[in-house]
Design an enzyme around this catalytic site. Structure first.
Site, PDB file in Angstrom:
ATOM      1  N   ASP A   1       0.729  -1.195   0.093  1.00 49.30           N
ATOM      2  CA  ASP A   1       0.105   0.183  -0.180  1.00 49.30           C
ATOM      3  C   ASP A   1       0.915   1.139  -0.162  1.00 49.30           C
ATOM      4  O   ASP A   1       0.457   2.148  -0.655  1.00 49.30           O
ATOM      5  CB  ASP A   1      -0.725   0.023   1.495  1.00 49.30           C
ATOM      6  CG  ASP A   1      -2.330   0.484   1.010  1.00 49.30           C
ATOM      7  OD1 ASP A   1      -2.566   0.592  -0.230  1.00 49.30           O
ATOM      8  OD2 ASP A   1      -3.122   0.767   1.774  1.00 49.30           O
TER       9      ASP A   1
ATOM     10  N   ALA B   1      -2.068  10.225   8.191  1.00 49.08           N
ATOM     11  CA  ALA B   1      -1.025  10.304   6.841  1.00 49.08           C
ATOM     12  C   ALA B   1      -0.566   8.911   6.354  1.00 49.08           C
ATOM     13  O   ALA B   1      -1.140   7.789   6.953  1.00 49.08           O
ATOM     14  CB  ALA B   1       0.137  11.003   7.513  1.00 49.08           C
ATOM     15  N   TRP B   2       0.133   9.046   5.093  1.00 47.11           N
ATOM     16  CA  TRP B   2       0.149   7.822   4.371  1.00 47.11           C
ATOM     17  C   TRP B   2       1.394   7.116   4.711  1.00 47.11           C
ATOM     18  O   TRP B   2       1.744   6.166   4.160  1.00 47.11           O
ATOM     19  CB  TRP B   2       0.065   8.124   3.101  1.00 47.11           C
ATOM     20  CG  TRP B   2       0.743   9.441   2.609  1.00 47.11           C
ATOM     21  CD1 TRP B   2       0.128  10.243   2.145  1.00 47.11           C
ATOM     22  CD2 TRP B   2       2.017   9.591   2.230  1.00 47.11           C
ATOM     23  NE1 TRP B   2       0.961  11.462   1.941  1.00 47.11           N
ATOM     24  CE2 TRP B   2       2.276  10.619   1.724  1.00 47.11           C
ATOM     25  CE3 TRP B   2       3.190   8.493   2.363  1.00 47.11           C
ATOM     26  CZ2 TRP B   2       3.450  11.269   1.453  1.00 47.11           C
ATOM     27  CZ3 TRP B   2       4.477   9.337   1.942  1.00 47.11           C
ATOM     28  CH2 TRP B   2       4.618  10.454   1.525  1.00 47.11           C
ATOM     29  N   ASN B   3       2.494   7.673   5.589  1.00 46.08           N
ATOM     30  CA  ASN B   3       3.506   7.077   5.496  1.00 46.08           C
ATOM     31  C   ASN B   3       3.773   5.996   6.653  1.00 46.08           C
ATOM     32  O   ASN B   3       4.525   5.017   6.330  1.00 46.08           O
ATOM     33  CB  ASN B   3       4.829   8.157   5.933  1.00 46.08           C
ATOM     34  CG  ASN B   3       4.586   8.902   7.083  1.00 46.08           C
ATOM     35  OD1 ASN B   3       3.452   9.099   7.556  1.00 46.08           O
ATOM     36  ND2 ASN B   3       5.419   9.469   7.706  1.00 46.08           N
TER      37      ASN B   3
ATOM     38  N   SER C   1      -5.336   7.902   5.412  1.00 48.03           N
ATOM     39  CA  SER C   1      -5.174   8.499   3.901  1.00 48.03           C
ATOM     40  C   SER C   1      -5.781   7.753   3.042  1.00 48.03           C
ATOM     41  O   SER C   1      -5.851   6.572   3.166  1.00 48.03           O
ATOM     42  CB  SER C   1      -3.761   8.952   3.852  1.00 48.03           C
ATOM     43  OG  SER C   1      -3.376   9.112   2.420  1.00 48.03           O
TER      44      SER C   1
ATOM     45  N   GLU D   1       0.046  16.266  14.767  1.00 48.77           N
ATOM     46  CA  GLU D   1       1.492  15.804  14.559  1.00 48.77           C
ATOM     47  C   GLU D   1       1.778  16.257  12.986  1.00 48.77           C
ATOM     48  O   GLU D   1       1.157  15.533  12.218  1.00 48.77           O
ATOM     49  CB  GLU D   1       1.528  14.242  14.628  1.00 48.77           C
ATOM     50  CG  GLU D   1       0.955  13.919  16.264  1.00 48.77           C
ATOM     51  CD  GLU D   1       2.149  14.237  17.444  1.00 48.77           C
ATOM     52  OE1 GLU D   1       3.264  14.747  17.051  1.00 48.77           O
ATOM     53  OE2 GLU D   1       1.789  14.311  18.524  1.00 48.77           O
TER      54      GLU D   1
ATOM     55  N   CYS E   1       8.565  11.832   8.980  1.00 50.43           N
ATOM     56  CA  CYS E   1       8.479  13.286   9.511  1.00 50.43           C
ATOM     57  C   CYS E   1       9.632  13.799  10.317  1.00 50.43           C
ATOM     58  O   CYS E   1       9.788  14.888  10.415  1.00 50.43           O
ATOM     59  CB  CYS E   1       7.050  13.511  10.477  1.00 50.43           C
ATOM     60  SG  CYS E   1       6.956  12.258  11.978  1.00 50.43           S
TER      61      CYS E   1
ATOM     62  N   GLU F   1      10.119  20.964   3.738  1.00 50.51           N
ATOM     63  CA  GLU F   1      10.162  19.574   4.072  1.00 50.51           C
ATOM     64  C   GLU F   1       9.721  19.032   2.767  1.00 50.51           C
ATOM     65  O   GLU F   1       9.038  19.564   2.015  1.00 50.51           O
ATOM     66  CB  GLU F   1       8.821  19.241   4.988  1.00 50.51           C
ATOM     67  CG  GLU F   1       8.885  18.120   5.347  1.00 50.51           C
ATOM     68  CD  GLU F   1       7.703  17.586   5.916  1.00 50.51           C
ATOM     69  OE1 GLU F   1       6.538  17.764   5.566  1.00 50.51           O
ATOM     70  OE2 GLU F   1       7.645  16.630   6.632  1.00 50.51           O
TER      71      GLU F   1
ATOM     72  N   LYS G   1       6.577  24.583  17.676  1.00 49.85           N
ATOM     73  CA  LYS G   1       6.311  25.653  16.681  1.00 49.85           C
ATOM     74  C   LYS G   1       5.347  24.903  15.547  1.00 49.85           C
ATOM     75  O   LYS G   1       4.474  24.174  15.989  1.00 49.85           O
ATOM     76  CB  LYS G   1       7.820  25.867  16.083  1.00 49.85           C
ATOM     77  CG  LYS G   1       8.603  26.566  17.097  1.00 49.85           C
ATOM     78  CD  LYS G   1       9.810  27.298  16.511  1.00 49.85           C
ATOM     79  CE  LYS G   1      10.973  26.364  16.008  1.00 49.85           C
ATOM     80  NZ  LYS G   1      12.132  27.146  15.469  1.00 49.85           N
TER      81      LYS G   1
ATOM     82  N   GLU H   1       1.697  12.529  21.376  1.00 51.58           N
ATOM     83  CA  GLU H   1       1.361  11.098  21.336  1.00 51.58           C
ATOM     84  C   GLU H   1       2.355  10.287  22.128  1.00 51.58           C
ATOM     85  O   GLU H   1       3.482  10.648  22.546  1.00 51.58           O
ATOM     86  CB  GLU H   1       1.417  10.515  19.993  1.00 51.58           C
ATOM     87  CG  GLU H   1       0.323  11.174  19.048  1.00 51.58           C
ATOM     88  CD  GLU H   1       0.040  10.499  17.823  1.00 51.58           C
ATOM     89  OE1 GLU H   1      -1.061  10.435  17.370  1.00 51.58           O
ATOM     90  OE2 GLU H   1       0.937  10.599  17.044  1.00 51.58           O
TER      91      GLU H   1
END
Ligand code: NAP
Length: 495
Positions: free
Chosen positions: A91, A149-151, A176, A248, A282, A383, A453, A460
């Site tokens: 995936d 998210a997808w990671n 995601s 996050e 991230c 990023e 920031k 978490e």
């Protein structure tokens, strides 16, 4: 083989009646992994009603019973490691080896850890003399939304659902749309472990589905993982309903190598910090500040190690660099590589798409290292979320701290030195939610994880996560007679 997948409401996968669907692609091959049912507005209402019913049962269940169910879920999840890791690799495009070693075990760790904490939740009792006291109750928030998210799809689903459930909440989770599959498996596992229907529901669809959850008045809290821009929108939408958010978000984290660092360790770690999950992490340590006296030796070591990383089919156990998540994302990464070149950064290795044989069908980029970088270059500031390391040099500590902190982000940072006092001094001055000393990337579930920031809000993992999923009620008790100053006329005769 193409799977058909749905969303998961009240203990079962959605009915196979005609629905709008979307496809989930394997980005390494461009093949369809699954067709997935997208939720409608009515389905979201069903998920909320189900979650309400789930909350009535779950929030009143004794903590020890909740803990037993969650422990069983962790055991079932570990038992299905191979199957889940393969699904995650298909995936996301990430190497199977990583999914086996990181994604699935850390997902199970979260459920296990928070299962253990379920029975420890308590308020406090505070005497205020002999006739008054108060106590506090740590109460669940209600229905929480988790948006991922997808990671790290399964890990994110577990990092959010485990503390939420441990505190007696229910969760509606939206993965995601690029990686919808393992969240459904998690829902099945929870049900098999004995979780009451409605306590963990999964809805599928795009960002609008996420937005509907954030704006739904019955949802009490949102825990979101994703980009800064979407995170800001989530915060704005949640503010209209006064609901707390955990965010996050992204990062551009500095990894600092002082002149007394053990260079082999620093080089190994810099490579891992930049190229794990093809850089789609991230906490990627993408700004590598190396003391100017070490630059040549460091670059030689990094180049050698980077060129040994096998770029290939994610399902091959030797592969260390898999496919980026999509063609669109690949184009973004390539554009940053081009911008780095145009800005005058020196390419040490990589810098191109990999199209050998079958890899041409996927979204592969060679792990890329740039030297002679400056703080203003686009690939240093923004990023990228891909396999691109920027190496910068510095001469003194104050300078490097200022430069490391001169970013809108503040997710992670690291320092390499043999002088441990020096390392602690630097860690205290780095503006980041997580600081690693002579290490990078470890996120044990016991350790709070959150960004400073623009990188986020809240935490978490660790005990901090429990605070994100409970509210505190204070109960004041009078054992004698309350002193009422508004009625106090100096006399007690008429009382
Ligand atoms: P994204 O585009 O912000 O999407 C994140 C999630 O939000 C997806 O499920 C997305 O749905 C959904 N979404 C989109 N618009 C929304 C809205 N208006 N309201 C509610 N939900 C909405 O981020 P991404 O590209 O998936 O993930 C990459 C980013 O995540 C990077 O910046 C990375 O650093 C960050 N990340 C941070 C952490 C951390 O712990 N700090 C961990 C992992 C990733 P669809 O995708 O289905 O449209």
């Amino acid at each position: 083989m193409i799977q058909h997948s749905g969303f998961y409401i009240h203990g079962k996968v959605c009915e196979p009646r005609p629905r709008k669907t979307f496809t989930s692609l394997n980005p390494a091959t461009s093949e369809t992994v699954a067709t997935v049912c997208q939720v409608s507005v009515e389905d979201i209402e069903d998920a909320v009603s189900s979650s309400r019913a789930g909350f009535a049962e779950w929030s009143e269940m004794p903590a020890a019973e909740k803990a037993r169910i969650m422990q069983r879920a962790a055991v079932l999840l570990r038992a299905r490691t191979d199957e889940l890791a393969e699904l995650e690799a298909r995936d996301t495009g990430k190497p199977l080896q990583e999914a086996l070693q990181i994604d699935i075990p850390t997902a199970a760790d979260a459920i296990e850890y928070f299962a253990g904490l379920t029975t420890t939740l308590h308020g406090l009792h505070h005497d205020l003399g002999t006739e008054q006291f108060f106590y506090t109750r740590r109460e669940p928030l209600g229905i929480c939304a988790g948006i991922g998210a997808w990671n790290y799809p399964l890990q994110i689903a577990c990092w959010k659902s485990a503390p939420a459930l441990a505190c007696g909440n229910t969760m509606i989770f939206k993965p995601s749309e690029l990686t919808p599959l393992t969240a459904i498996r998690l829902a099945e596992i929870y049900t098999e472990a004995g979780l009451p229907d409605g306590v963990f529901n999964v809805v599928q669809g795009d960002g609008m589905v996420g937005q509907r959850l954030v704006r739904h008045p019955a949802i009490s809290k949102v825990s979101f993982t994703g980009s800064v821009t979407t995170g800001q929108q989530v915060m704005i939408d949640a503010a209209s309903y006064h609901k707390p958010v955990t965010l996050e978000l992204g990062g551009k984290s500095p990894l600092i190598i002082l002149d007394d660092a053990e260079l082999d360790v620093a080089a190994d770690t810099a490579v891992q910090a930049n190229f794990l999950t093809q850089g789609e992490v991230c906490t990627q340590g993408s700004r590598v500040f190396v003391h100017h006296s070490l630059q040549d030796d460091f670059l030689r070591r990094v180049k050698m190690r980077t060129e040994k990383l096998v770029v290939g089919n994610p399902l091959d156990r030797k592969t260390r660099i898999g496919s980026l998540i999509s063609e669109r994302h690949l184009q973004k990464v390539l554009s940053y590589i081009q911008q780095a070149r145009s800005a005058g950064a020196k390419l040490i290795t990589g810098g191109h798409r990999v199209t050998d044989g079958l890899l041409a069908k996927g979204c592969f980029v060679a792990p890329t290292v740039f030297a002679d970088c400056t703080d203003e270059m686009p690939q240093v500031k923004d990023e990228i979320f891909g396999p691109v390391m920027s190496v910068l040099t510095f001469t003194d500590e104050k300078e490097v701290l200022n430069r490391a902190n001169a970013s809108e982000y503040g997710l992670a940072a690291g320092v390499f030195t043999r002088d441990i006092s020096h390392a602690h001094r630097m860690a205290s001055q780095l503006q980041a939610g997580v600081c690693w000393i002579n290490s990078w990337g470890a996120t044990p579930v016991e350790m709070p994880f959150g960004g400073f920031k623009a990188s986020g809000l809240g935490y978490e993992n660790g005990l901090e996560a429990l605070r994100q999923y409970t509210k505190v009620k204070s109960v004041y008790v009078e054992l004698g007679r309350q002193k009422l100053s508004i009625l106090d006329n100096g006399s007690t005769a008429d009382r």
